[in-house]
Design a protein around this motif. Structure first.
Motif, PDB file in Angstrom:
ATOM      1  N   GLY A  42      -1.817  27.798  27.616  1.00 39.82           N
ATOM      2  CA  GLY A  42      -2.797  26.916  27.579  1.00 39.82           C
ATOM      3  C   GLY A  42      -4.212  27.338  27.840  1.00 39.82           C
ATOM      4  N   GLY A  43      -4.820  26.853  26.812  1.00 40.02           N
ATOM      5  CA  GLY A  43      -6.294  27.401  26.789  1.00 40.02           C
ATOM      6  C   GLY A  43      -7.272  26.238  26.854  1.00 40.02           C
ATOM      7  N   SER A  94      -8.082  24.326  32.210  1.00 42.14           N
ATOM      8  CA  SER A  94      -7.612  24.645  33.428  1.00 42.14           C
ATOM      9  C   SER A  94      -7.004  26.462  33.238  1.00 42.14           C
ATOM     10  CB  SER A  94      -6.217  23.833  34.039  1.00 42.14           C
ATOM     11  OG  SER A  94      -5.409  23.704  32.878  1.00 42.14           O
ATOM     12  N   LYS A 129      -1.157  27.118  21.371  1.00 46.83           N
ATOM     13  CA  LYS A 129      -0.248  26.891  20.292  1.00 46.83           C
ATOM     14  C   LYS A 129      -1.107  26.487  19.028  1.00 46.83           C
ATOM     15  CE  LYS A 129       1.717  22.714  20.077  1.00 46.83           C
ATOM     16  NZ  LYS A 129       2.257  21.283  20.323  1.00 46.83           N
ATOM     17  N   ASN A 155      -7.264  18.671  24.976  1.00 42.77           N
ATOM     18  CA  ASN A 155      -7.817  17.487  25.621  1.00 42.77           C
ATOM     19  C   ASN A 155      -9.066  17.829  26.232  1.00 42.77           C
ATOM     20  OD1 ASN A 155      -5.999  15.743  24.682  1.00 42.77           O
ATOM     21  ND2 ASN A 155      -4.781  15.765  26.136  1.00 42.77           N
ATOM     22  N   SER A 156      -9.464  19.145  26.831  1.00 46.64           N
ATOM     23  CA  SER A 156     -10.365  19.355  27.382  1.00 46.64           C
ATOM     24  C   SER A 156     -11.662  19.256  26.676  1.00 46.64           C
ATOM     25  CB  SER A 156     -10.330  20.839  28.019  1.00 46.64           C
ATOM     26  OG  SER A 156      -9.305  20.994  29.110  1.00 46.64           O
ATOM     27  N   ALA A 199     -13.040  15.618  26.199  1.00 44.13           N
ATOM     28  CA  ALA A 199     -13.470  14.936  27.482  1.00 44.13           C
ATOM     29  C   ALA A 199     -14.881  14.543  27.268  1.00 44.13           C
ATOM     30  CB  ALA A 199     -13.376  15.701  28.769  1.00 44.13           C
ATOM     31  N   GLY A 227     -16.787  11.882  29.341  1.00 47.53           N
ATOM     32  CA  GLY A 227     -17.692  11.156  30.480  1.00 47.53           C
ATOM     33  C   GLY A 227     -18.213  12.148  31.456  1.00 47.53           C
ATOM     34  N   GLY A 228     -17.179  12.933  31.931  1.00 49.97           N
ATOM     35  CA  GLY A 228     -17.906  14.058  32.775  1.00 49.97           C
ATOM     36  C   GLY A 228     -16.897  14.552  33.973  1.00 49.97           C
ATOM     37  N   MET A 236       4.521  28.677  23.254  1.00 53.11           N
ATOM     38  CA  MET A 236       5.765  29.053  24.115  1.00 53.11           C
ATOM     39  C   MET A 236       6.786  28.077  23.838  1.00 53.11           C
ATOM     40  SD  MET A 236       5.918  28.131  28.131  1.00 53.11           S
ATOM     41  CE  MET A 236       5.647  26.122  27.967  1.00 53.11           C
ATOM     42  N   GLU A 240       4.885  19.720  26.125  1.00 52.26           N
ATOM     43  CA  GLU A 240       6.109  20.786  25.967  1.00 52.26           C
ATOM     44  C   GLU A 240       6.350  21.555  27.326  1.00 52.26           C
ATOM     45  OE1 GLU A 240       5.038  22.862  22.416  1.00 52.26           O
ATOM     46  OE2 GLU A 240       4.234  20.876  21.637  1.00 52.26           O
ATOM     47  N   GLU A 275      -3.438  19.176  33.596  1.00 54.31           N
ATOM     48  CA  GLU A 275      -2.633  17.950  33.665  1.00 54.31           C
ATOM     49  C   GLU A 275      -1.167  18.066  33.612  1.00 54.31           C
ATOM     50  OE1 GLU A 275      -4.298  15.134  30.648  1.00 54.31           O
ATOM     51  OE2 GLU A 275      -2.800  14.086  30.795  1.00 54.31           O
ATOM     52  N   SER A 278     -13.287  10.991  35.814  1.00 56.49           N
ATOM     53  CA  SER A 278     -13.579  12.122  35.733  1.00 56.49           C
ATOM     54  C   SER A 278     -13.052  13.002  36.855  1.00 56.49           C
ATOM     55  CB  SER A 278     -15.255  12.064  36.090  1.00 56.49           C
ATOM     56  OG  SER A 278     -15.947  11.632  34.697  1.00 56.49           O
ATOM     57  N   SER A 320     -10.299  14.487  36.649  1.00 58.16           N
ATOM     58  CA  SER A 320      -9.036  15.368  36.149  1.00 58.16           C
ATOM     59  C   SER A 320      -9.655  16.651  35.726  1.00 58.16           C
ATOM     60  CB  SER A 320      -8.670  14.974  34.551  1.00 58.16           C
ATOM     61  OG  SER A 320      -7.992  15.650  34.161  1.00 58.16           O
ATOM     62  N   LEU A 321     -11.023  16.676  35.224  1.00 57.96           N
ATOM     63  CA  LEU A 321     -11.526  18.189  35.269  1.00 57.96           C
ATOM     64  C   LEU A 321     -11.705  18.556  36.367  1.00 57.96           C
ATOM     65  CD1 LEU A 321     -14.247  17.214  32.636  1.00 57.96           C
ATOM     66  CD2 LEU A 321     -11.955  18.356  32.149  1.00 57.96           C
TER      67      LEU A 321
HETATM   68  C1  LIG Z   1     -10.776  11.669  24.872  1.00 56.58           C
HETATM   69  C2  LIG Z   1     -10.449  12.245  26.425  1.00 56.58           C
HETATM   70  C3  LIG Z   1     -11.454  12.109  27.192  1.00 56.58           C
HETATM   71  C4  LIG Z   1     -11.551  12.615  28.715  1.00 56.58           C
HETATM   72  N1  LIG Z   1     -12.752  12.415  29.186  1.00 56.58           N
HETATM   73  C5  LIG Z   1     -12.575  12.981  30.387  1.00 56.58           C
HETATM   74  C6  LIG Z   1     -13.675  13.329  31.194  1.00 56.58           C
HETATM   75  O1  LIG Z   1     -14.866  12.655  30.882  1.00 56.58           O
HETATM   76  N2  LIG Z   1     -13.533  13.761  32.629  1.00 56.58           N
HETATM   77  C7  LIG Z   1     -12.308  14.181  33.116  1.00 56.58           C
HETATM   78  O2  LIG Z   1     -12.224  14.643  34.336  1.00 56.58           O
HETATM   79  N3  LIG Z   1     -11.157  14.045  32.307  1.00 56.58           N
HETATM   80  C8  LIG Z   1     -11.229  13.564  31.040  1.00 56.58           C
HETATM   81  N4  LIG Z   1     -10.187  13.413  30.331  1.00 56.58           N
HETATM   82  C9  LIG Z   1      -8.840  13.963  30.613  1.00 56.58           C
HETATM   83  C10 LIG Z   1      -9.257  15.326  30.537  1.00 56.58           C
HETATM   84  O3  LIG Z   1      -9.892  16.010  29.718  1.00 56.58           O
HETATM   85  C11 LIG Z   1      -7.755  16.426  30.717  1.00 56.58           C
HETATM   86  O4  LIG Z   1      -6.693  15.814  31.643  1.00 56.58           O
HETATM   87  C12 LIG Z   1      -8.071  17.821  30.806  1.00 56.58           C
HETATM   88  O5  LIG Z   1      -8.800  18.405  30.194  1.00 56.58           O
HETATM   89  C13 LIG Z   1      -6.690  18.621  30.827  1.00 56.58           C
HETATM   90  O6  LIG Z   1      -6.918  19.988  30.850  1.00 56.58           O
HETATM   91  P1  LIG Z   1      -5.786  21.007  30.599  1.00 56.58           P
HETATM   92  O7  LIG Z   1      -6.366  22.437  30.639  1.00 56.58           O
HETATM   93  O8  LIG Z   1      -4.756  20.699  31.810  1.00 56.58           O
HETATM   94  O9  LIG Z   1      -5.243  20.589  29.327  1.00 56.58           O
HETATM   95  P2  LIG Z   1      -5.761  20.858  27.620  1.00 56.58           P
HETATM   96  O10 LIG Z   1      -7.052  20.984  27.892  1.00 56.58           O
HETATM   97  O11 LIG Z   1      -4.988  19.494  26.873  1.00 56.58           O
HETATM   98  O12 LIG Z   1      -5.219  22.267  27.004  1.00 56.58           O
HETATM   99  C14 LIG Z   1      -3.808  22.072  26.900  1.00 56.58           C
HETATM  100  C15 LIG Z   1      -3.376  23.674  26.199  1.00 56.58           C
HETATM  101  O13 LIG Z   1      -2.041  23.962  26.261  1.00 56.58           O
HETATM  102  C16 LIG Z   1      -2.000  24.581  25.036  1.00 56.58           C
HETATM  103  N5  LIG Z   1      -0.456  24.276  24.792  1.00 56.58           N
HETATM  104  C17 LIG Z   1       0.372  23.084  24.944  1.00 56.58           C
HETATM  105  N6  LIG Z   1       1.562  23.408  24.739  1.00 56.58           N
HETATM  106  C18 LIG Z   1       1.737  24.847  24.352  1.00 56.58           C
HETATM  107  C19 LIG Z   1       2.770  25.422  23.765  1.00 56.58           C
HETATM  108  N7  LIG Z   1       4.352  24.927  24.112  1.00 56.58           N
HETATM  109  N8  LIG Z   1       2.695  26.570  23.701  1.00 56.58           N
HETATM  110  C20 LIG Z   1       1.505  27.190  23.757  1.00 56.58           C
HETATM  111  N9  LIG Z   1       0.343  26.592  24.108  1.00 56.58           N
HETATM  112  C21 LIG Z   1       0.623  25.217  24.491  1.00 56.58           C
HETATM  113  C22 LIG Z   1      -2.751  23.532  24.135  1.00 56.58           C
HETATM  114  O14 LIG Z   1      -3.010  24.688  22.833  1.00 56.58           O
HETATM  115  C23 LIG Z   1      -4.064  23.767  24.813  1.00 56.58           C
HETATM  116  O15 LIG Z   1      -4.640  24.920  24.673  1.00 56.58           O
HETATM  117  C24 LIG Z   1     -10.279  12.968  28.865  1.00 56.58           C
HETATM  118  C25 LIG Z   1      -9.098  12.965  28.055  1.00 56.58           C
HETATM  119  C26 LIG Z   1      -9.211  12.710  26.781  1.00 56.58           C
HETATM  120  C27 LIG Z   1      -8.084  12.631  25.869  1.00 56.58           C
END
Ligand SMILES: Cc1cc2nc3c(=O)[nH]c(=O)nc-3n(C[C@H](O)[C@H](O)[C@H](O)COP(=O)(O)OP(=O)(O)OC[C@H]3O[C@@H](n4cnc5c(N)ncnc54)[C@H](O)[C@@H]3O)c2cc1C
Length: 428
Positions: free
Chosen positions: A10-11, A14, A33, A40-41, A44, A46-47, A151, A203, A350, A364, A366-367
């Motif tokens: 995941g890129g 986080s 992937k 989803n990052s 985002a 709002g902040g 993966m 996944e 997440e 805000s 989650s980030l």
């Molecule tokens: C529209 C929207 C607005 C938001 N606004 C905010 C905000 O303002 N403030 C806040 O705090 N939170 C906000 N959130 C929530 C927040 O953005 C997410 O919870 C957070 O960015 C998740 O980060 P992450 O690194 O866990 O996952 P993601 O950023 O979702 O990254 C997931 C990664 O996993 C990879 N991946 C997934 N499955 C596989 C696999 N099987 N094999 C290889 N790679 C895989 C994907 O390619 C991706 O790179 C928002 C969410 C959305 C949808």
């Protein structure tokens, strides 16, 4: 078969932040992937929240717990809040430029925060942070970013995680690693209507479930109150909570206000849902017109542009909105160092459940959770790598069936939340 010290799946914010905080002499492979921006990052808007100062620590802890229905892990919330400033400082040091108000930050407010404590880069906060972390990772010799690699399974033997199975195009392979980090994000893609990038389908959680890795709170799914209504059922464009934070109001089709817009998300979502059902309509409205054209265009350029592309001028028109799946509070159960129940397997962002959000995530947070616990994971990984005798692990190729993984997760959610039957893609 490939070998690396640490493989991060995941890129998003986080995954990248974990990679950057691991010491330079450790070989790190990050796979995504699809393209790096497909997460989803990146969406985002709002902040990111941060404790304003030492006087704000207790208040921020309370706001987080109140929004979460006091079902939060107090230990994790304490860490989240107390370590918020140091991680924000690290982001700034890496090159993130948050919006300023003179010499101070331009803190904004969102639902259930008692004070303005949210940093932002207009309404593109995630995209900006993700861009900075991506270029930082690209500049590091020890980090390899590999896009379009999926993966397909974890390799787990006697509760030890030994690496992952991957697929790129038609080619299947495995990566052996001393440490595996799941940073695969949430579950929006398995819902019919979501604000998430629909490629993010849970996944990581599904595969962890299959291996009997401990999960927590999979029934706790957040629906965002204000997704833009469009006559389609897939990925919905989000109208950030910060629009309400800046003063926009919600009205029904009779032009009446029906809820305090800055209550926690679950409360506002329920009120909108009730209003929609009672009035037999498909949406209610968000009214931002009184905030003024110059302010709206400057503060929310992306929302202004995206709505205008769909024929809605937010400076003149009401915005039709409805709730949509947005976030999952639950996930792979981890401790405060992001370690899961399987040895050498971490989960961050997440996909993980640290317990900070309780029943309902505060806007805000989650980030912030992604930063704080990814940083902690990286520190722990450094300690663990020094202790490991890595040669003893041998990896065997395992068979894999991707559709089974997704069904495992959907069935589990349905067993906990039968009421979501119509919302999930149960037949795909
Ligand atoms: C529209 C929207 C607005 C938001 N606004 C905010 C905000 O303002 N403030 C806040 O705090 N939170 C906000 N959130 C929530 C927040 O953005 C997410 O919870 C957070 O960015 C998740 O980060 P992450 O690194 O866990 O996952 P993601 O950023 O979702 O990254 C997931 C990664 O996993 C990879 N991946 C997934 N499955 C596989 C696999 N099987 N094999 C290889 N790679 C895989 C994907 O390619 C991706 O790179 C928002 C969410 C959305 C949808």
């Amino acid at each position: 078969m490939m070998h690396t010290d640490v493989v991060i799946v995941g890129g998003g914010i986080s995954g990248l932040y974990t990679a950057l905080n691991i010491q330079d002499n450790v070989k790190v492979l990050v796979i995504t992937k699809e393209e790096l921006s497909c997460c989803n990052s990146y969406l985002a808007q709002g902040g990111i929240s941060v404790a304003r100062d030492s006087n704000d620590i207790q208040r921020f802890i309370e706001d987080t717990c109140r929004a979460g229905g006091y079902n939060n892990s107090l230990e994790a919330v304490n860490i989240l809040v107390k370590e918020s400033r140091q991680n924000i400082n690290r982001l700034i040091q890496l090159g993130v430029k948050f919006d300023m108000d003179g010499n101070d930050f331009n803190y904004t407010k969102e639902g259930a925060h008692r004070i303005n404590r949210i940093l932002h880069c207009k309404d593109r906060t995630g995209e900006i942070i993700h861009g900075v972390l991506t270029s930082q990772c690209k500049s590091k010799k020890n980090i390899t970013l590999s896009e379009n690699v999926t993966m397909t399974d974890l390799i787990v033997k006697n509760n030890q995680c030994l690496g992952i199975q991957i697929k790129s195009g038609d080619v299947e392979d495995s990566v052996s690693a001393h440490i595996t980090v799941l940073a695969t994000g949430g579950v929006g893609g398995i819902f019919k209507s979501t604000t998430n990038n629909t490629a993010i389908k849970g996944e990581g959680m599904a595969i962890a479930l299959k291996h009997g890795i401990e999960m927590k709170d999979l029934d706790k799914i957040q629906f965002h109150p204000t997704a833009l209504y469009e006559n389609s059922e897939k990925q919905r464009f989000l109208i950030s909570e910060s629009v309400r934070g800046e003063g926009a109001i919600l009205i029904n089709n009779k032009g009446e206000r029906f809820i305090d817009e800055l209550k926690p998300r679950d409360v506002v979502t329920k009120a909108i849902d009730k209003e929609i059902k009672n009035n037999n309509s498909k949406y209610v409205y968000l009214d931002a017109r009184h905030l003024g054209k110059t302010f709206l265009i400057n503060r929310f350029p992306t929302i202004y542009k995206e709505c205008l592309n769909r024929g809605i001028d937010i400076t003149k028109d009401l915005i039709p909105i409805l709730p949509a799946q947005h976030y999952i509070m639950g996930g792979i159960k981890v401790d405060t160092k992001a370690t899961s129940s399987a040895n050498n397997l971490y989960a961050v962002g997440e996909v993980s459940c640290t317990g900070v959000h309780g029943n309902n995530r505060l806007a805000s947070n989650s980030l912030l959770e992604s930063l704080v616990f990814s940083h902690r994971a990286a520190i722990d990984i450094g300690i663990k790598l020094r202790k490991l005798n890595c040669d003893k692990y041998k990896i065997k190729k395992l068979s894999f069936n991707q559709s089974d993984n997704k069904d495992i997760l959907i069935n589990k959610i349905l067993s906990l939340r039968g009421d979501l039957k119509d919302e999930l893609y149960t037949n795909r």
